[in-house]
Design a protein around this motif. Structure first.
Motif, short mmCIF file in Angstrom:
data_model
loop_
_atom_site.label_atom_id
_atom_site.label_comp_id
_atom_site.label_asym_id
_atom_site.label_seq_id
_atom_site.Cartn_x
_atom_site.Cartn_y
_atom_site.Cartn_z
N HIS A 5 4.78 6.39 10.07
CA HIS A 5 5.13 6.06 8.68
C HIS A 5 6.63 5.78 8.64
O HIS A 5 7.44 6.67 8.92
CB HIS A 5 4.77 7.22 7.76
CG HIS A 5 5.00 6.93 6.31
ND1 HIS A 5 5.17 7.92 5.38
CD2 HIS A 5 5.09 5.76 5.64
CE1 HIS A 5 5.34 7.37 4.19
NE2 HIS A 5 5.31 6.06 4.32
N HIS A 8 7.94 4.79 2.49
CA HIS A 8 7.21 4.18 1.38
C HIS A 8 5.89 3.60 1.89
O HIS A 8 5.05 4.35 2.40
CB HIS A 8 8.08 3.16 0.67
CG HIS A 8 7.57 2.80 -0.69
ND1 HIS A 8 7.41 3.72 -1.69
CD2 HIS A 8 7.16 1.61 -1.23
CE1 HIS A 8 6.93 3.14 -2.77
NE2 HIS A 8 6.77 1.84 -2.51
N ALA A 9 5.69 2.30 1.79
CA ALA A 9 4.41 1.71 2.19
C ALA A 9 4.41 1.16 3.61
O ALA A 9 3.38 0.66 4.08
CB ALA A 9 4.03 0.59 1.22
N ASP A 23 3.52 -3.87 5.52
CA ASP A 23 4.31 -3.72 4.29
C ASP A 23 5.77 -3.26 4.51
O ASP A 23 6.16 -2.17 4.09
CB ASP A 23 3.59 -2.78 3.32
CG ASP A 23 2.48 -3.50 2.55
OD1 ASP A 23 2.25 -4.68 2.82
OD2 ASP A 23 1.86 -2.86 1.68
N HIS A 49 6.91 -3.81 -0.97
CA HIS A 49 5.95 -4.05 0.11
C HIS A 49 6.38 -5.20 1.03
O HIS A 49 5.94 -5.25 2.17
CB HIS A 49 4.56 -4.31 -0.47
CG HIS A 49 3.97 -3.12 -1.13
ND1 HIS A 49 3.00 -2.33 -0.55
CD2 HIS A 49 4.25 -2.54 -2.32
CE1 HIS A 49 2.71 -1.32 -1.36
NE2 HIS A 49 3.46 -1.43 -2.45
N HIS A 132 -5.35 0.85 4.84
CA HIS A 132 -4.13 0.80 4.03
C HIS A 132 -4.48 0.00 2.79
O HIS A 132 -4.69 -1.22 2.87
CB HIS A 132 -3.01 0.13 4.84
CG HIS A 132 -1.66 0.15 4.18
ND1 HIS A 132 -1.45 -0.33 2.91
CD2 HIS A 132 -0.45 0.59 4.63
CE1 HIS A 132 -0.16 -0.20 2.60
NE2 HIS A 132 0.46 0.37 3.63
N ASP A 135 -1.63 -1.63 -3.13
CA ASP A 135 -1.51 -1.04 -4.47
C ASP A 135 -2.81 -1.22 -5.25
O ASP A 135 -2.85 -1.86 -6.32
CB ASP A 135 -0.35 -1.68 -5.24
CG ASP A 135 1.00 -1.11 -4.84
OD1 ASP A 135 1.05 -0.32 -3.89
OD2 ASP A 135 2.01 -1.49 -5.47
N PRO A 150 -1.82 6.14 -1.35
CA PRO A 150 -0.68 5.93 -2.25
C PRO A 150 -0.41 7.20 -3.06
O PRO A 150 -1.24 7.64 -3.86
CB PRO A 150 -1.14 4.77 -3.14
CG PRO A 150 -2.18 4.06 -2.33
CD PRO A 150 -2.89 5.15 -1.58
N ILE A 176 1.43 7.58 1.52
CA ILE A 176 2.38 6.47 1.54
C ILE A 176 2.79 6.22 0.09
O ILE A 176 2.44 6.97 -0.81
CB ILE A 176 1.78 5.19 2.16
CG1 ILE A 176 0.56 4.72 1.37
CG2 ILE A 176 1.44 5.41 3.62
CD1 ILE A 176 0.10 3.32 1.71
N HIS A 177 3.56 5.18 -0.14
CA HIS A 177 3.99 4.80 -1.49
C HIS A 177 4.62 6.01 -2.19
O HIS A 177 4.34 6.31 -3.36
CB HIS A 177 2.80 4.27 -2.30
CG HIS A 177 3.19 3.17 -3.25
ND1 HIS A 177 3.65 3.42 -4.52
CD2 HIS A 177 3.21 1.82 -3.10
CE1 HIS A 177 3.93 2.27 -5.12
NE2 HIS A 177 3.67 1.29 -4.28
#
Length: 214
Positions: A5, A8-9, A23, A49, A132, A135, A150, A176-177
């Motif tokens: 990771h 974020h995304a 992303d 992203h 994944h 959004d 997310p 993530i996110h």
């Protein structure tokens, strides 16, 4: 499969001798120097992203990487090269298969036009299958072993995320996110996902490669 990771995304997936970055957005910078990529994938056009300021250098520094993006990205972001990857399309990257699912970004507000979004299902023979979703929580693929979850966005609520994770039923996952969350907020989400879903949710924010099942 190894998963890193990168904030974020952004997620680096290493599987079946392929290095795939998903992303590379502007809420993180750890992905900017990633090299030796076989593919760069983008779920949708929002800058968290796909970073319009730095993605060009990433592409240039990975001349052998194939670049696949949700089709609207081609008009929204200046890319030196790239191909559209629409919902229900699939691509092969050596021994890796990528299936694009979904088609639309989650609704942020009725006054904000809805844009395209593709979730990415990455699979290879003898390896776990990673999902994944970008959004959107609207699509629940079958056979997912590892779920990128997310954690927070202006388009999501925890009640929806819990139900999504329950429906996917992946054995393991990771948030993530999370770029808009401070530490207490992240821990709240992590704790709720582990307490309220069947998925073993791991914290991968240290940026080290993780092998699902380890």
């Amino acid at each position: 499969m190894q998963i890193t990771h990168l904030g974020h995304a952004a997620v680096l997936v290493e599987v079946a001798d392929r290095r795939i970055l998903i992303d590379p957005g502007n809420c993180s910078s750890a992905w900017r120097d990633v090299a030796d990529l076989d593919a760069i994938l983008v779920t949708h056009q929002h800058p968290d992203h796909v970073d319009p300021e730095h993605v060009g250098a990433l592409i240039d520094n990975n001349p052998d990487a194939r670049v696949y993006v949700e089709p609207q990205v081609l008009d929204a972001v200046p890319l030196s090269r790239g191909e559209g990857l629409a919902a229900d399309d699939s691509i092969e990257l050596g021994g890796v298969r990528v299936d694009a699912v979904g088609g639309w970004h989650a609704i942020i507000h009725r006054d904000i036009p809805q844009i395209g979004n593709v979730g990415l299902v990455i699979s290879a023979e003898g390896e776990p299958t990673l999902f994944h979703p970008g959004d959107s929580l609207a699509t629940v693929p079958a056979g997912v072993d590892v779920l990128a979850i997310p954690a927070y966005g202006p388009w999501a609520a925890m009640k929806e995320t819990v139900d999504f994770v329950r429906e996917v039923k992946a054995p393991v996952g990771f948030p993530i996110h999370d770029g808009l969350l401070h530490e207490r907020g992240f821990q709240l989400v992590l704790g709720r996902m582990n307490a309220m879903t069947p998925t073993d949710v791991r914290d991968l924010r240290d940026g080290t490669a993780w092998t699902p099942g380890s």
